[in-house]
Design a protein around this motif. Structure first.
Motif, PDB file in Angstrom:
ATOM      1  N   LEU A 120       4.733   8.132  -6.061  1.00  0.00           N
ATOM      2  CA  LEU A 120       3.488   8.862  -6.287  1.00  0.00           C
ATOM      3  C   LEU A 120       3.654  10.365  -6.146  1.00  0.00           C
ATOM      4  O   LEU A 120       3.095  11.125  -6.931  1.00  0.00           O
ATOM      5  CB  LEU A 120       2.408   8.370  -5.308  1.00  0.00           C
ATOM      6  N   GLN A 121       4.402  10.819  -5.146  1.00  0.00           N
ATOM      7  CA  GLN A 121       4.510  12.254  -4.870  1.00  0.00           C
ATOM      8  C   GLN A 121       5.755  12.503  -4.038  1.00  0.00           C
ATOM      9  O   GLN A 121       6.174  11.645  -3.253  1.00  0.00           O
ATOM     10  CB  GLN A 121       3.266  12.744  -4.111  1.00  0.00           C
ATOM     11  N   ASP A 122       6.348  13.674  -4.203  1.00  0.00           N
ATOM     12  CA  ASP A 122       7.488  14.099  -3.392  1.00  0.00           C
ATOM     13  C   ASP A 122       7.094  15.318  -2.567  1.00  0.00           C
ATOM     14  O   ASP A 122       6.302  16.160  -3.019  1.00  0.00           O
ATOM     15  CB  ASP A 122       8.692  14.437  -4.266  1.00  0.00           C
ATOM     16  N   TYR A 123       7.691  15.411  -1.386  1.00  0.00           N
ATOM     17  CA  TYR A 123       7.458  16.537  -0.480  1.00  0.00           C
ATOM     18  C   TYR A 123       8.812  17.063  -0.022  1.00  0.00           C
ATOM     19  O   TYR A 123       9.734  16.285   0.244  1.00  0.00           O
ATOM     20  CB  TYR A 123       6.620  16.110   0.736  1.00  0.00           C
ATOM     21  N   GLY A 160       0.823  -1.204   0.000  1.00  0.00           N
ATOM     22  CA  GLY A 160       0.000   0.000   0.000  1.00  0.00           C
ATOM     23  C   GLY A 160       0.858   1.255   0.000  1.00  0.00           C
ATOM     24  O   GLY A 160       2.044   1.233  -0.351  1.00  0.00           O
ATOM     25  N   VAL A 161       0.239   2.368   0.410  1.00  0.00           N
ATOM     26  CA  VAL A 161       0.906   3.671   0.393  1.00  0.00           C
ATOM     27  C   VAL A 161       1.831   3.788   1.598  1.00  0.00           C
ATOM     28  O   VAL A 161       1.454   3.437   2.727  1.00  0.00           O
ATOM     29  CB  VAL A 161      -0.147   4.802   0.400  1.00  0.00           C
ATOM     30  N   GLU A 162       3.026   4.283   1.355  1.00  0.00           N
ATOM     31  CA  GLU A 162       4.009   4.477   2.422  1.00  0.00           C
ATOM     32  C   GLU A 162       4.822   5.729   2.140  1.00  0.00           C
ATOM     33  O   GLU A 162       4.833   6.253   1.010  1.00  0.00           O
ATOM     34  CB  GLU A 162       4.944   3.272   2.531  1.00  0.00           C
ATOM     35  N   TYR A 163       5.486   6.220   3.177  1.00  0.00           N
ATOM     36  CA  TYR A 163       6.338   7.405   3.085  1.00  0.00           C
ATOM     37  C   TYR A 163       7.747   7.018   3.519  1.00  0.00           C
ATOM     38  O   TYR A 163       7.928   6.404   4.578  1.00  0.00           O
ATOM     39  CB  TYR A 163       5.817   8.532   3.983  1.00  0.00           C
ATOM     40  N   VAL A 164       8.726   7.379   2.705  1.00  0.00           N
ATOM     41  CA  VAL A 164      10.120   7.081   3.010  1.00  0.00           C
ATOM     42  C   VAL A 164      10.946   8.353   2.797  1.00  0.00           C
ATOM     43  O   VAL A 164      10.535   9.270   2.083  1.00  0.00           O
ATOM     44  CB  VAL A 164      10.674   5.936   2.131  1.00  0.00           C
ATOM     45  N   ASN A 185       9.655  24.377   7.056  1.00  0.00           N
ATOM     46  CA  ASN A 185       8.503  24.446   6.165  1.00  0.00           C
ATOM     47  C   ASN A 185       8.393  23.178   5.330  1.00  0.00           C
ATOM     48  O   ASN A 185       9.394  22.660   4.824  1.00  0.00           O
ATOM     49  CB  ASN A 185       8.613  25.666   5.240  1.00  0.00           C
ATOM     50  N   VAL A 186       7.159  22.715   5.178  1.00  0.00           N
ATOM     51  CA  VAL A 186       6.873  21.512   4.393  1.00  0.00           C
ATOM     52  C   VAL A 186       6.063  21.927   3.180  1.00  0.00           C
ATOM     53  O   VAL A 186       5.057  22.644   3.305  1.00  0.00           O
ATOM     54  CB  VAL A 186       6.099  20.469   5.219  1.00  0.00           C
ATOM     55  N   TYR A 187       6.492  21.497   1.991  1.00  0.00           N
ATOM     56  CA  TYR A 187       5.828  21.820   0.742  1.00  0.00           C
ATOM     57  C   TYR A 187       5.573  20.517  -0.030  1.00  0.00           C
ATOM     58  O   TYR A 187       6.331  19.556   0.106  1.00  0.00           O
ATOM     59  CB  TYR A 187       6.671  22.738  -0.148  1.00  0.00           C
ATOM     60  N   GLN A 188       4.542  20.559  -0.840  1.00  0.00           N
ATOM     61  CA  GLN A 188       4.307  19.475  -1.796  1.00  0.00           C
ATOM     62  C   GLN A 188       4.872  19.894  -3.144  1.00  0.00           C
ATOM     63  O   GLN A 188       4.655  21.029  -3.594  1.00  0.00           O
ATOM     64  CB  GLN A 188       2.819  19.166  -1.921  1.00  0.00           C
ATOM     65  N   SER A 189       5.594  18.999  -3.787  1.00  0.00           N
ATOM     66  CA  SER A 189       6.174  19.335  -5.090  1.00  0.00           C
ATOM     67  C   SER A 189       5.054  19.527  -6.110  1.00  0.00           C
ATOM     68  O   SER A 189       4.126  18.718  -6.175  1.00  0.00           O
ATOM     69  CB  SER A 189       7.116  18.217  -5.555  1.00  0.00           C
ATOM     70  N   PRO A 190       5.109  20.591  -6.911  1.00  0.00           N
ATOM     71  CA  PRO A 190       4.045  20.833  -7.889  1.00  0.00           C
ATOM     72  C   PRO A 190       4.128  19.860  -9.049  1.00  0.00           C
ATOM     73  O   PRO A 190       5.192  19.310  -9.370  1.00  0.00           O
ATOM     74  CB  PRO A 190       4.312  22.271  -8.345  1.00  0.00           C
ATOM     75  N   ALA A 191       2.998  19.677  -9.697  1.00  0.00           N
ATOM     76  CA  ALA A 191       2.946  18.813 -10.877  1.00  0.00           C
ATOM     77  C   ALA A 191       3.544  19.539 -12.082  1.00  0.00           C
ATOM     78  O   ALA A 191       3.573  20.775 -12.142  1.00  0.00           O
ATOM     79  CB  ALA A 191       1.505  18.393 -11.174  1.00  0.00           C
ATOM     80  N   TRP A 219      15.260  18.095   3.392  1.00  0.00           N
ATOM     81  CA  TRP A 219      14.925  16.682   3.270  1.00  0.00           C
ATOM     82  C   TRP A 219      13.845  16.530   2.196  1.00  0.00           C
ATOM     83  O   TRP A 219      13.051  17.449   1.978  1.00  0.00           O
ATOM     84  CB  TRP A 219      14.392  16.099   4.577  1.00  0.00           C
ATOM     85  N   ILE A 220      13.817  15.363   1.557  1.00  0.00           N
ATOM     86  CA  ILE A 220      12.781  15.026   0.581  1.00  0.00           C
ATOM     87  C   ILE A 220      12.094  13.750   1.046  1.00  0.00           C
ATOM     88  O   ILE A 220      12.760  12.717   1.238  1.00  0.00           O
ATOM     89  CB  ILE A 220      13.356  14.835  -0.833  1.00  0.00           C
ATOM     90  N   ILE A 221      10.789  13.838   1.249  1.00  0.00           N
ATOM     91  CA  ILE A 221       9.968  12.700   1.630  1.00  0.00           C
ATOM     92  C   ILE A 221       9.243  12.212   0.378  1.00  0.00           C
ATOM     93  O   ILE A 221       8.655  13.022  -0.351  1.00  0.00           O
ATOM     94  CB  ILE A 221       8.953  13.071   2.726  1.00  0.00           C
ATOM     95  N   ARG A 222       9.291  10.907   0.149  1.00  0.00           N
ATOM     96  CA  ARG A 222       8.661  10.343  -1.049  1.00  0.00           C
ATOM     97  C   ARG A 222       7.461   9.488  -0.645  1.00  0.00           C
ATOM     98  O   ARG A 222       7.563   8.621   0.231  1.00  0.00           O
ATOM     99  CB  ARG A 222       9.654   9.504  -1.840  1.00  0.00           C
ATOM    100  N   LYS A 223       6.351   9.741  -1.303  1.00  0.00           N
ATOM    101  CA  LYS A 223       5.154   8.918  -1.140  1.00  0.00           C
ATOM    102  C   LYS A 223       5.135   7.908  -2.279  1.00  0.00           C
ATOM    103  O   LYS A 223       5.220   8.285  -3.450  1.00  0.00           O
ATOM    104  CB  LYS A 223       3.912   9.802  -1.182  1.00  0.00           C
TER     105      LYS A 223
END
Length: 262
Positions: free
Chosen positions: A131-134, A101-105, A140-146, A115-119
């Protein structure tokens, strides 16, 4: 009221950082407090399981932390370096590989403030689809834009500047039936400045001590000052007189001369 889009959201928690600090070994815990974190992810499930699990022997933990026999072909060098350097992330990786399933690493580290968190969606112990990078920059925490939104923003910016340029060209262009289309010449018009000496002389002549009251001496002084205040005008008049006399002389010579035919 609709919820804000996550790619337009910036989140931080100074209280959490003041209590626990922000380091590489607890950056996933900090990210779990943000609205970007999915409460139904495998990270949350594994965290709940660890609260009721029995403590593991030290030998088993060390083996799990140093386990590199997973043979994941999609694991990049940054991820391998993180697993070999930070024991807590190696333990999390061992637990998350057991679930689907979905996980964050943690995908990338540049200490002390990036830091870069990957979903990602894990399908097998050795296969996961990103699926997505943060991004975590400082606190500050941001979501990477598409990519679509990045191109959309750049195209809107280019369209705005092109609209302004075309509007300026439209104002500068003109059309005449006899000459056709053309562009108006633009020039900066400056206001001529009056010399300071000339204004002083004119103010002195308008007072009670004018040329009519002081006699010829004052009148001669006034004429000298006027001529010295405006040398360009006198030179221009003299040049005009010379040009007229010269033109008259040339005209007379041409009328008296006898044409010679070759």
């Amino acid at each position: 009221m609709s919820a804000p889009q996550l790619d337009e959201l910036q989140w931080k928690s100074p209280e959490w950082i003041q209590s626990f600090g922000l380091r590489t070994d607890n950056v996933l815990d900090y990210f779990a407090e943000s609205p970007f974190f999915d409460r139904t992810s495998n990270n949350q499930v594994a965290k709940m399981q660890q609260q009721f699990a029995q403590p593991r022997p030290a030998v088993h933990v060390a083996a799990a932390g140093s386990d590199n026999s997973t043979g994941d072909p999609e694991q990049d060098p940054h991820r391998r370096r993180i697993l070999s350097t930070y024991m807590v992330h190696a333990l999390w990786d061992a637990e998350l590989r057991k679930l689907k399933g979905v996980e964050y690493v943690l995908a990338y580290v540049r200490e002390p403030d990036f830091w870069i968190i990957r979903k990602q969606n894990r399908t097998t112990p050795t296969s996961a689809t990103p699926l997505q990078d943060y991004f975590i920059i400082g606190a500050n925490v941001y979501q990477s834009p598409a990519a679509f939104k990045i191109l959309h923003s750049r195209l809107l910016s280019a369209n705005l500047h092109l609209s302004h340029a075309l509007a300026n060209l439209r104002r500068m262009s003109r059309f005449e039936p006899s000459q056709g289309g053309s562009f108006a010449a633009t020039a900066y018009h400056t206001t001529p400045t009056v010399p300071h000496t000339a204004s002083t002389v004119s103010s002195s002549t308008s007072g009670p001590n004018s040329a009519a009251n002081t006699g010829p001496t004052t009148a001669n002084a006034q004429s000298v000052l006027t001529s010295s205040a405006d040398p360009g005008g006198a030179a221009g008049a003299h040049q005009a007189a010379v040009d007229d006399a010269l033109m008259d002389k040339l005209l007379a010579i041409s009328m008296k001369s006898t044409p010679v035919y070759l």
